[in-house]
Design an enzyme around this catalytic site. Structure first.
Site, mmCIF file in Angstrom:
data_model
loop_
_atom_site.group_PDB
_atom_site.id
_atom_site.type_symbol
_atom_site.label_atom_id
_atom_site.label_comp_id
_atom_site.label_asym_id
_atom_site.label_seq_id
_atom_site.Cartn_x
_atom_site.Cartn_y
_atom_site.Cartn_z
ATOM 1 N N ASP A 16 1.131 9.176 -6.917
ATOM 2 C CA ASP A 16 0.391 10.575 -7.442
ATOM 3 C C ASP A 16 -0.506 10.032 -8.192
ATOM 4 O O ASP A 16 0.115 9.348 -9.443
ATOM 5 C CB ASP A 16 1.205 11.507 -7.152
ATOM 6 C CG ASP A 16 -0.130 12.746 -7.185
ATOM 7 O OD1 ASP A 16 -1.571 12.674 -7.044
ATOM 8 O OD2 ASP A 16 0.846 13.701 -7.873
ATOM 9 N N HIS A 33 -7.635 4.644 -7.568
ATOM 10 C CA HIS A 33 -6.869 3.987 -5.975
ATOM 11 C C HIS A 33 -7.057 2.818 -6.156
ATOM 12 O O HIS A 33 -6.265 1.930 -5.595
ATOM 13 C CB HIS A 33 -8.405 4.349 -4.812
ATOM 14 C CG HIS A 33 -8.129 6.091 -4.551
ATOM 15 N ND1 HIS A 33 -6.627 6.651 -5.241
ATOM 16 C CD2 HIS A 33 -9.317 6.790 -4.792
ATOM 17 C CE1 HIS A 33 -7.099 7.959 -5.387
ATOM 18 N NE2 HIS A 33 -8.016 8.375 -4.331
ATOM 19 N N LEU A 127 12.541 -6.702 4.544
ATOM 20 C CA LEU A 127 11.451 -5.865 3.766
ATOM 21 C C LEU A 127 10.208 -4.677 5.177
ATOM 22 O O LEU A 127 9.389 -5.995 5.790
ATOM 23 C CB LEU A 127 10.251 -5.834 2.243
ATOM 24 C CG LEU A 127 9.928 -4.439 1.723
ATOM 25 C CD1 LEU A 127 10.748 -3.114 1.445
ATOM 26 C CD2 LEU A 127 9.469 -4.479 1.039
HETATM 27 C C1 FPP Z 1 -2.590 10.291 -4.877
HETATM 28 O O1 FPP Z 1 -3.414 9.891 -6.263
HETATM 29 C C2 FPP Z 1 -3.389 8.494 -4.484
HETATM 30 C C3 FPP Z 1 -4.067 8.776 -2.587
HETATM 31 C C4 FPP Z 1 -3.989 10.231 -2.081
HETATM 32 C C5 FPP Z 1 -4.562 7.848 -2.260
HETATM 33 C C6 FPP Z 1 -3.085 6.407 -2.282
HETATM 34 C C7 FPP Z 1 -4.309 4.692 -2.120
HETATM 35 C C8 FPP Z 1 -4.269 4.030 -2.555
HETATM 36 C C9 FPP Z 1 -3.404 3.191 -3.198
HETATM 37 C C10 FPP Z 1 -4.994 3.070 -1.724
HETATM 38 C C11 FPP Z 1 -4.473 2.227 -0.648
HETATM 39 C C12 FPP Z 1 -3.327 2.653 0.242
HETATM 40 C C13 FPP Z 1 -2.473 1.095 0.587
HETATM 41 C C14 FPP Z 1 -1.288 1.044 0.612
HETATM 42 C C15 FPP Z 1 -3.559 0.207 0.904
HETATM 43 P P1 FPP Z 1 -4.861 11.366 -6.450
HETATM 44 O O2 FPP Z 1 -5.585 11.102 -5.843
HETATM 45 O O3 FPP Z 1 -4.384 12.759 -5.442
HETATM 46 O O4 FPP Z 1 -4.562 10.973 -7.884
HETATM 47 P P2 FPP Z 1 -4.950 13.085 -8.251
HETATM 48 O O5 FPP Z 1 -3.176 13.904 -8.492
HETATM 49 O O6 FPP Z 1 -4.637 12.551 -9.728
HETATM 50 O O7 FPP Z 1 -5.995 13.065 -8.179
#
Ligand code: FPP
Length: 242
Positions: A16, A33, A127
């Site tokens: 997050d 991201h 893993l």
């Molecule tokens: C949460 O941060 C993150 C996500 C919903 C997306 C995570 C995705 C990736 C890291 C990329 C793809 C993953 C892989 C495994 C290749 P948020 O957007 O909710 O952050 P915020 O709460 O600060 O808005």
């Protein structure tokens, strides 16, 4: 009987803070991201190195479809690019990938990438990296309940036969041990529909750091915190450990 195993067998992470990280730097959310993928790489390496056997990452929840379409598309695209680009390195590190979530909403190209990464890395024994992608725990429990009800209706199982292992075997995490440690970055302290059944005896760790800044050292610190916990599983402390 208290359980003190210093390395968790299964670590699950709610990644997050990508959006806030981007905002703090005056960037677009998708750039958060992109930076988050670098943390994924670092944490997979660190987990394999430290002897963790299962690493689950919450990459996209069922609720995340409600984000702006550009952001959803950016995450799908990033997922596909990462999966293709990382396959050789994951294989080299002995990492096998399992994608967990409902597949019917994905585009053909995303489905192809999921099948590709799972088959390209099959057999990796160091893993298992479980990517929760279009996953939600309530939906998982609902589907498991339907599945069990159908088995009962078909006469395969009686209601009295339903026990924890029947439920566990009907979940998307079938065959995966329960998480020992659940980490959520960015200081938020909630589960957000993640592994609700499986988290029963997990230890929780909520560092303030935003996901794009959560790298090897932060993961190692999480393992140190875990090693200091006393897990009792509802029992009392073992006097022989005192
Ligand atoms: C949460 O941060 C993150 C996500 C919903 C997306 C995570 C995705 C990736 C890291 C990329 C793809 C993953 C892989 C495994 C290749 P948020 O957007 O909710 O952050 P915020 O709460 O600060 O808005």
């Amino acid at each position: 009987m208290s359980e003190k195993k210093s390395i968790p067998q299964h670590v699950a992470i709610i990644m997050d803070g990508n959006g806030r990280w981007a905002k703090q730097l005056g960037k677009e959310r998708y750039e958060g991201h992109i930076a988050g993928v670098e943390s994924v790489r670092a944490v997979v390496r660190a987990a394999a190195k430290s002897g963790v056997r299962w690493l689950t990452l919450y990459a996209f929840s069922t609720e995340n479809w409600g984000r702006p379409v550009e952001e959803v598309n950016a995450i799908m695209e990033l997922f596909c690019q990462t999966v293709v680009g990382e396959a050789p390195e994951l294989k080299k590190q002995g990492v096998s990938v399992r994608v967990m979530g409902e597949r019917k909403r994905f585009s053909e190209s995303v489905l192809r990438m999921i099948e590709y990464i799972e088959s390209a890395t099959a057999g990796g024994e160091r893993l298992t990296l479980v990517l929760a992608f279009n996953y939600s725990s309530r939906r998982e429990l609902l589907l498991a309940t339907r599945h069990i009800a159908c088995r009962v209706a078909a006469g395969e199982l009686s209601a009295e036969d339903i026990d924890e292992s029947v439920i566990g075997d009907s979940l998307m995490t079938r065959g995966i041990p329960d998480p020992d440690l659940i980490i959520r970055t960015s200081g938020e302290c909630r589960l957000s529909n993640f592994l609700l059944w499986q988290a029963s005896y997990a230890e929780f760790y909520f560092p303030e750091v935003l996901w794009p800044d959560f790298r090897e050292e932060a993961f190692e610190e999480a393992l140190r915190v875990y090693a200091g916990r006393d897990r009792r599983f509802g029992l009392v402390a073992d006097s022989s450990n005192e």
